[in-house]
Design an enzyme around this catalytic site. Structure first.
Site, PDB file in Angstrom:
ATOM      1  N   CYS A  92     -34.425  34.218  17.688  1.00 29.23           N
ATOM      2  CA  CYS A  92     -33.156  35.069  18.816  1.00 29.23           C
ATOM      3  C   CYS A  92     -34.564  34.809  20.005  1.00 29.23           C
ATOM      4  O   CYS A  92     -35.930  35.727  19.698  1.00 29.23           O
ATOM      5  CB  CYS A  92     -33.054  35.901  18.317  1.00 29.23           C
ATOM      6  SG  CYS A  92     -31.482  36.890  19.092  1.00 29.23           S
ATOM      7  N   HIS A 134     -24.898  31.589  17.455  1.00 25.37           N
ATOM      8  CA  HIS A 134     -25.166  33.155  17.679  1.00 25.37           C
ATOM      9  C   HIS A 134     -24.950  33.502  18.431  1.00 25.37           C
ATOM     10  O   HIS A 134     -24.905  35.357  18.843  1.00 25.37           O
ATOM     11  CB  HIS A 134     -26.824  32.337  17.323  1.00 25.37           C
ATOM     12  CG  HIS A 134     -27.582  33.098  18.067  1.00 25.37           C
ATOM     13  ND1 HIS A 134     -28.885  33.705  16.790  1.00 25.37           N
ATOM     14  CD2 HIS A 134     -27.541  34.319  19.102  1.00 25.37           C
ATOM     15  CE1 HIS A 134     -29.334  34.381  17.361  1.00 25.37           C
ATOM     16  NE2 HIS A 134     -29.265  34.478  18.601  1.00 25.37           N
ATOM     17  N   GLU A 135     -24.802  33.342  19.657  1.00 26.43           N
ATOM     18  CA  GLU A 135     -24.015  33.819  20.914  1.00 26.43           C
ATOM     19  C   GLU A 135     -23.159  34.504  21.317  1.00 26.43           C
ATOM     20  O   GLU A 135     -22.726  35.210  22.062  1.00 26.43           O
ATOM     21  CB  GLU A 135     -24.801  33.010  22.149  1.00 26.43           C
ATOM     22  CG  GLU A 135     -26.026  31.637  22.213  1.00 26.43           C
ATOM     23  CD  GLU A 135     -27.126  32.568  22.691  1.00 26.43           C
ATOM     24  OE1 GLU A 135     -26.643  33.628  23.022  1.00 26.43           O
ATOM     25  OE2 GLU A 135     -27.969  32.069  21.659  1.00 26.43           O
ATOM     26  N   HIS A 138     -23.934  37.387  19.859  1.00 25.71           N
ATOM     27  CA  HIS A 138     -24.212  38.528  20.720  1.00 25.71           C
ATOM     28  C   HIS A 138     -23.419  39.511  21.224  1.00 25.71           C
ATOM     29  O   HIS A 138     -23.649  41.141  21.080  1.00 25.71           O
ATOM     30  CB  HIS A 138     -25.050  38.151  21.736  1.00 25.71           C
ATOM     31  CG  HIS A 138     -26.461  37.706  21.314  1.00 25.71           C
ATOM     32  ND1 HIS A 138     -27.361  38.720  20.597  1.00 25.71           N
ATOM     33  CD2 HIS A 138     -27.302  36.932  20.331  1.00 25.71           C
ATOM     34  CE1 HIS A 138     -28.692  38.370  20.927  1.00 25.71           C
ATOM     35  NE2 HIS A 138     -28.873  36.906  20.712  1.00 25.71           N
TER      36      HIS A 138
HETATM   37 NI    NI Z   1     -30.362  35.348  20.024  1.00 24.15          NI
END
Ligand code: NI
Length: 196
Positions: A92, A134-135, A138
């Site tokens: 990340c 993952h995004e 976020h």
């Molecule tokens: Ni990230």
């Protein structure tokens, strides 16, 4: 000026708001985010990683600015299907140098809007699936460190503490206001906060 923020900048724990308007300001931010992402050798970057509290992220799985045809923008993404599970290494840009194998669904289906405002539905596997999960996390203030197994978390705690010390030092130098002030700016965005 946009810059990638590192943990524990409060934007990384912020629940982003849906995008309601795809305008020039958003398009400018998208371009700037791709450039920042390439400079950092990343494959994905979420808006709140540059302290913009809106639900969108950019992706280029090649990480190669010479391959702009691989650029994708996901606006208001939603994971609408998840299938099986596996372990896959993730990093990340808000945690430089910290890579870890993480268990997540193997395949996902994501619904989002592209930069033209068209609805897109993608089925993703492997790296693509990972990046989308993952995004999307976020944008809801969720981080991959939350998914570390307890032993892994313990092993990586010193590295996480280093990243944290780095952010606090930049705050001490006046590069960022206090956490409370940052949260006020995120609440008040776009009146305050960074413009691309
Ligand atoms: Ni990230």
């Amino acid at each position: 000026m946009l810059r990638i923020v590192q943990y524990p900048h409060p934007a990384l724990r912020y629940e982003s708001r849906p995008v309601t308007n795809i305008d020039d300001r958003l398009r400018t931010a998208v371009r700037a985010m791709f450039d920042l992402m390439y400079d950092a050798h990343g494959i994905g970057l979420a808006a709140n990683q540059v302290a913009i509290p809106l639900q969108f992220f950019v992706l280029n799985l090649t990480a190669d600015p010479e391959q702009p045809e691989a650029e994708q923008v996901f606006i208001n993404p939603e994971i609408i299907k998840r299938h099986s599970a596996d372990d896959y290494e993730e990093g990340c840009l808000s945690f430089p140098g910290i890579y870890a194998k993480i268990r997540r669904p193997r395949k996902v289906r994501v619904r989002a809007f592209d930069l033209s405002g068209n609805e897109v539905i993608v089925d993703a596997d492997e790296l693509y699936s990972r990046a989308l999960q993952h995004e999307t996390d976020h944008l809801h203030g969720k981080l991959y460190i939350d998914l570390f197994e307890p032993n892994l978390r313990t092993a990586l705690n010193p590295k996480i503490a280093e990243v944290e010390a780095g952010f606090r030092a930049s705050q001490e130098r006046g590069e960022f206001p206090s956490d409370d002030e940052i949260r006020r700016q995120l609440d008040a965005w776009p009146e305050f906060g960074p413009v691309a």
